[in-house]
Design a protein around this motif. Structure first.
Motif, PDB file in Angstrom:
ATOM      1  N   PRO A 228       0.812  -1.225   0.000  1.00 19.05           N
ATOM      2  CA  PRO A 228       0.000   0.000   0.000  1.00 19.05           C
ATOM      3  C   PRO A 228       0.843   1.272   0.000  1.00 19.05           C
ATOM      4  N   GLY A 229       0.223   2.354  -0.506  1.00 19.69           N
ATOM      5  CA  GLY A 229       0.778   3.686  -0.361  1.00 19.69           C
ATOM      6  C   GLY A 229       1.473   4.247  -1.572  1.00 19.69           C
ATOM      7  N   LEU A 230       1.065   5.467  -1.962  1.00 17.99           N
ATOM      8  CA  LEU A 230       1.701   6.198  -3.056  1.00 17.99           C
ATOM      9  C   LEU A 230       1.917   7.629  -2.601  1.00 17.99           C
ATOM     10  N   LEU A 231       3.142   8.100  -2.720  1.00 17.88           N
ATOM     11  CA  LEU A 231       3.523   9.437  -2.263  1.00 17.88           C
ATOM     12  C   LEU A 231       3.818  10.322  -3.472  1.00 17.88           C
ATOM     13  N   HIS A 232       3.038  11.399  -3.627  1.00 15.59           N
ATOM     14  CA  HIS A 232       3.287  12.394  -4.665  1.00 15.59           C
ATOM     15  C   HIS A 232       4.209  13.457  -4.082  1.00 15.59           C
ATOM     16  N   ALA A 233       5.346  13.666  -4.715  1.00 15.02           N
ATOM     17  CA  ALA A 233       6.371  14.566  -4.176  1.00 15.02           C
ATOM     18  C   ALA A 233       6.433  15.855  -4.991  1.00 15.02           C
ATOM     19  N   ALA A 234       6.400  16.987  -4.316  1.00 14.55           N
ATOM     20  CA  ALA A 234       6.423  18.295  -4.969  1.00 14.55           C
ATOM     21  C   ALA A 234       7.851  18.669  -5.345  1.00 14.55           C
ATOM     22  N   TRP A 235       8.120  18.768  -6.636  1.00 16.72           N
ATOM     23  CA  TRP A 235       9.461  19.099  -7.122  1.00 16.72           C
ATOM     24  C   TRP A 235       9.769  20.582  -6.940  1.00 16.72           C
TER      25      TRP A 235
ATOM     26  N   TYR B 269     -13.221  12.275  -0.767  1.00 23.65           N
ATOM     27  CA  TYR B 269     -12.083  11.350  -0.754  1.00 23.65           C
ATOM     28  C   TYR B 269     -11.222  11.633   0.468  1.00 23.65           C
ATOM     29  N   ASP B 270     -11.106  10.641   1.345  1.00 25.49           N
ATOM     30  CA  ASP B 270     -10.418  10.844   2.624  1.00 25.49           C
ATOM     31  C   ASP B 270      -9.181   9.957   2.789  1.00 25.49           C
ATOM     32  N   LYS B 271      -8.681   9.401   1.672  1.00 22.70           N
ATOM     33  CA  LYS B 271      -7.524   8.516   1.772  1.00 22.70           C
ATOM     34  C   LYS B 271      -6.198   9.219   1.507  1.00 22.70           C
ATOM     35  N   SER B 272      -6.227  10.504   1.235  1.00 23.20           N
ATOM     36  CA  SER B 272      -4.969  11.219   1.004  1.00 23.20           C
ATOM     37  C   SER B 272      -4.828  12.378   1.989  1.00 23.20           C
ATOM     38  N   ARG B 273      -3.591  12.714   2.289  1.00 22.80           N
ATOM     39  CA  ARG B 273      -3.318  13.838   3.188  1.00 22.80           C
ATOM     40  C   ARG B 273      -2.065  14.566   2.717  1.00 22.80           C
ATOM     41  N   TYR B 274      -2.031  15.856   3.027  1.00 19.23           N
ATOM     42  CA  TYR B 274      -0.869  16.655   2.659  1.00 19.23           C
ATOM     43  C   TYR B 274       0.284  16.357   3.613  1.00 19.23           C
TER      44      TYR B 274
ATOM     45  N   GLY C  41       4.375  17.146  -0.166  1.00 21.24           N
ATOM     46  CA  GLY C  41       3.832  16.036  -0.930  1.00 21.24           C
ATOM     47  C   GLY C  41       2.447  15.654  -0.474  1.00 21.24           C
ATOM     48  N   VAL C  42       1.919  14.602  -1.070  1.00 19.01           N
ATOM     49  CA  VAL C  42       0.627  14.048  -0.697  1.00 19.01           C
ATOM     50  C   VAL C  42       0.778  12.537  -0.582  1.00 19.01           C
ATOM     51  N   LEU C  43       0.390  11.998   0.540  1.00 19.55           N
ATOM     52  CA  LEU C  43       0.387  10.553   0.737  1.00 19.55           C
ATOM     53  C   LEU C  43      -1.009  10.032   0.445  1.00 19.55           C
ATOM     54  N   ASP C  44      -1.111   9.174  -0.549  1.00 22.99           N
ATOM     55  CA  ASP C  44      -2.390   8.578  -0.945  1.00 22.99           C
ATOM     56  C   ASP C  44      -2.413   7.130  -0.485  1.00 22.99           C
ATOM     57  N   ASP C  45      -3.185   6.863   0.556  1.00 16.80           N
ATOM     58  CA  ASP C  45      -3.303   5.492   1.048  1.00 16.80           C
ATOM     59  C   ASP C  45      -4.121   4.619   0.103  1.00 16.80           C
ATOM     60  N   GLY C  46      -4.803   5.231  -0.855  1.00 18.39           N
ATOM     61  CA  GLY C  46      -5.531   4.457  -1.846  1.00 18.39           C
ATOM     62  C   GLY C  46      -4.642   3.938  -2.958  1.00 18.39           C
ATOM     63  N   GLY C  47      -3.449   4.519  -3.097  1.00 17.01           N
ATOM     64  CA  GLY C  47      -2.496   4.041  -4.080  1.00 17.01           C
ATOM     65  C   GLY C  47      -1.729   2.835  -3.555  1.00 17.01           C
ATOM     66  N   ALA C  48      -0.931   2.243  -4.428  1.00 12.23           N
ATOM     67  CA  ALA C  48      -0.176   1.045  -4.041  1.00 12.23           C
ATOM     68  C   ALA C  48       0.911   0.804  -5.073  1.00 12.23           C
ATOM     69  N   HIS C  49       1.680  -0.262  -4.868  1.00 11.26           N
ATOM     70  CA  HIS C  49       2.655  -0.680  -5.885  1.00 11.26           C
ATOM     71  C   HIS C  49       2.741  -2.196  -5.905  1.00 11.26           C
ATOM     72  N   LEU C  50       3.184  -2.717  -7.061  1.00  9.92           N
ATOM     73  CA  LEU C  50       3.189  -4.165  -7.275  1.00  9.92           C
ATOM     74  C   LEU C  50       4.215  -4.536  -8.335  1.00  9.92           C
TER      75      LEU C  50
ATOM     76  N   LEU D  34      16.013   5.075   2.733  1.00  9.21           N
ATOM     77  CA  LEU D  34      15.635   5.896   1.575  1.00  9.21           C
ATOM     78  C   LEU D  34      14.136   6.189   1.571  1.00  9.21           C
ATOM     79  N   ILE D  35      13.333   5.152   1.759  1.00 12.07           N
ATOM     80  CA  ILE D  35      11.869   5.292   1.736  1.00 12.07           C
ATOM     81  C   ILE D  35      11.357   4.631   3.008  1.00 12.07           C
ATOM     82  N   ARG D  36      11.087   5.431   4.007  1.00  7.59           N
ATOM     83  CA  ARG D  36      10.830   4.916   5.355  1.00  7.59           C
ATOM     84  C   ARG D  36       9.681   3.920   5.416  1.00  7.59           C
ATOM     85  N   ASP D  37       8.586   4.226   4.715  1.00  8.41           N
ATOM     86  CA  ASP D  37       7.363   3.449   4.885  1.00  8.41           C
ATOM     87  C   ASP D  37       7.086   2.487   3.733  1.00  8.41           C
TER      88      ASP D  37
END
Length: 423
Positions: free
Chosen positions: A124-131, A152-157, A175-184, A269-272
């Motif tokens: 779980p988890g996708l982090l959008h990072a502000a460049w 939508y309540d699965k993302s936070r700043y 950034g924004v952490l989207d708990d609705g995102g994921a990786h595979l 590098l990526i804590r979570d």
């Protein structure tokens, strides 16, 4: 005929024993012929088979050969275009329908993984990072807009200081952490879909290129697959098969490297263990593998030829984000081709009442391509409203059409890439 080997990549090296499928070997008749064994084609085949149709899938190379087996593995929420842009482009009501379909696409991937026991390391988890500084303000506004207008309540700043704790880089302004995102693992996801298809009676032929399509079926070098419906699911590998829709998409190349296993350094590098993508036009995207490697994607090219030194090409943006990895070895480096559209909205439609297509996912292919297959199955079965919600979106061709589109693309991409470098 021996199935061709997958292009070298960390994904191919860790694939779940891809089952070789035979080449097409003669005339046959089925209800549906699908061209392309990526996410779109496999999802369409699976959903059609579950509705009781007989289905044949033709794949020129191997299952998941294209972007489905080589991408960054990031499962997003919604579409490539943000909701505010979609509202301005299409109106609020239409944008809301697309939002609902976007949420469904994400849930569908998870459902298929669970239902068919697909082992693809879903995390779980996708982090959008502000460049840039301004990107942080925009991301914060977007979180608030989605919460207020879409519930939508699965993302936070994530403010800048916390970003530095989550990702070991000084490059980001928030950034924004989207708990609705994921990786595979994208290739294992595709292979899992293929196994589910085969279990439902779908025939998949590898090493079988479609030479011509018509209302009566698909011609291959080995014979004719006669079918009442044809599904085109080729995406960036459409090539010259169907020039009537080729001008609406632009194939572009993306590149990824896998470092050596980093041990304890990986979670530094990526804590979570979330996946990360930034806000640049030519984005960086990265995540950790189960064996502790950094899988880092960065850079694009717009010619048919891949760089000779992909590792060196991607190492530069990787070190801009993580200069502390200067001493780290690159074990794998690969490229793949995806398809974008002018408006970064996928291109759905029909070439005839019984010839359907979907492509041009513009970097949001895991979820939207999977959904596309389901919507195609609905449309074949006579329930086309949801397919048409996407098919009716105006999708202009790239200037210059199929053959002359590249010079304009390169000029435009270079302009926006230059903007990425500005503060």
């Amino acid at each position: 005929m021996t199935s061709p080997a997958y292009p070298p990549s960390w994904y191919a090296a860790t694939a779940n024993s891809p089952p070789p499928q035979p080449a097409h070997a003669g005339d046959e008749t089925v209800d549906i012929c699908v061209v392309g064994a990526g996410y779109t084609g496999l999802s369409a085949a699976l959903h059609l088979a579950e509705r009781g149709y007989s289905v044949t899938v033709l794949e020129a190379e191997r299952i998941g050969w294209g972007a489905s087996g080589r991408n960054g593995g990031q499962l997003g929420t919604g579409h490539r275009k943000d909701q505010r842009s979609l509202e301005k482009m299409l109106g609020v009501e239409w944008a809301r329908r697309l939002w609902d379909l976007g949420l469904e696409s994400n849930a569908l991937v998870r459902e298929l993984i669970a239902t068919h026991n697909i082992e693809c390391d879903l995390k779980p988890g996708l982090l959008h990072a502000a460049w840039k500084r301004g990107d942080a303000a925009w991301l914060k506004e977007d979180v608030e807009y989605l919460a207020t207008n879409y519930g939508y309540d699965k993302s936070r700043y994530v403010p800048r200081d916390e970003m530095r704790e989550m990702v070991a880089s000084d490059r980001y302004w928030g950034g924004v952490l989207d708990d609705g995102g994921a990786h595979l693992h994208p290739l294992n996801y595709a292979l899992g879909l293929a196994r589910a298809c085969i279990a439902k009676g779908v025939r998949i032929y590898e090493g079988t290129r479609a030479l011509d399509i018509s209302r009566t079926g698909v011609k291959t070098a080995q014979g004719m697959v006669s079918a009442s419906h044809v599904v085109l699911a080729c995406n960036a590998h459409l090539d010259r098969l169907e020039p009537r829709i080729a001008g609406a998409i632009m194939p572009i190349n993306n590149f990824i490297v896998a470092t050596e296993p980093l041990g304890a350094r990986a979670r530094q590098l990526i804590r979570d263990n979330v996946c990360v993508q930034d806000t640049k036009f030519v984005i960086d995207y990265y995540r950790l593998s189960p064996d502790g490697r950094l899988l880092f994607g960065g850079g694009e090219s717009y010619s048919p030829n891949l760089p000779k030194d992909i590792a060196g090409f991607v190492r530069k943006p990787m070190l801009r984000v993580f200069p502390q990895l200067e001493d780290v070895r690159i074990d794998y480096a690969w490229g793949g081709t995806l398809a974008i559209t002018m408006k970064r909205i996928p291109h759905f439609g029909r070439l005839a009442p019984n010839i359907l297509y979907a492509h041009g996912y513009s970097g949001q292919g895991i979820n939207i391509a999977t959904l596309a297959g389901k919507l195609i199955a609905e449309a074949v079965a006579g329930q086309a409203e949801r397919f048409d919600c996407l098919a009716k979106i105006p999708t202009p061709d790239f200037p210059g059409g199929t053959w002359l589109r590249y010079p304009g693309l390169v000029a435009g991409m270079l302009f926006y890439a230059m903007k990425d470098r500005l503060p």
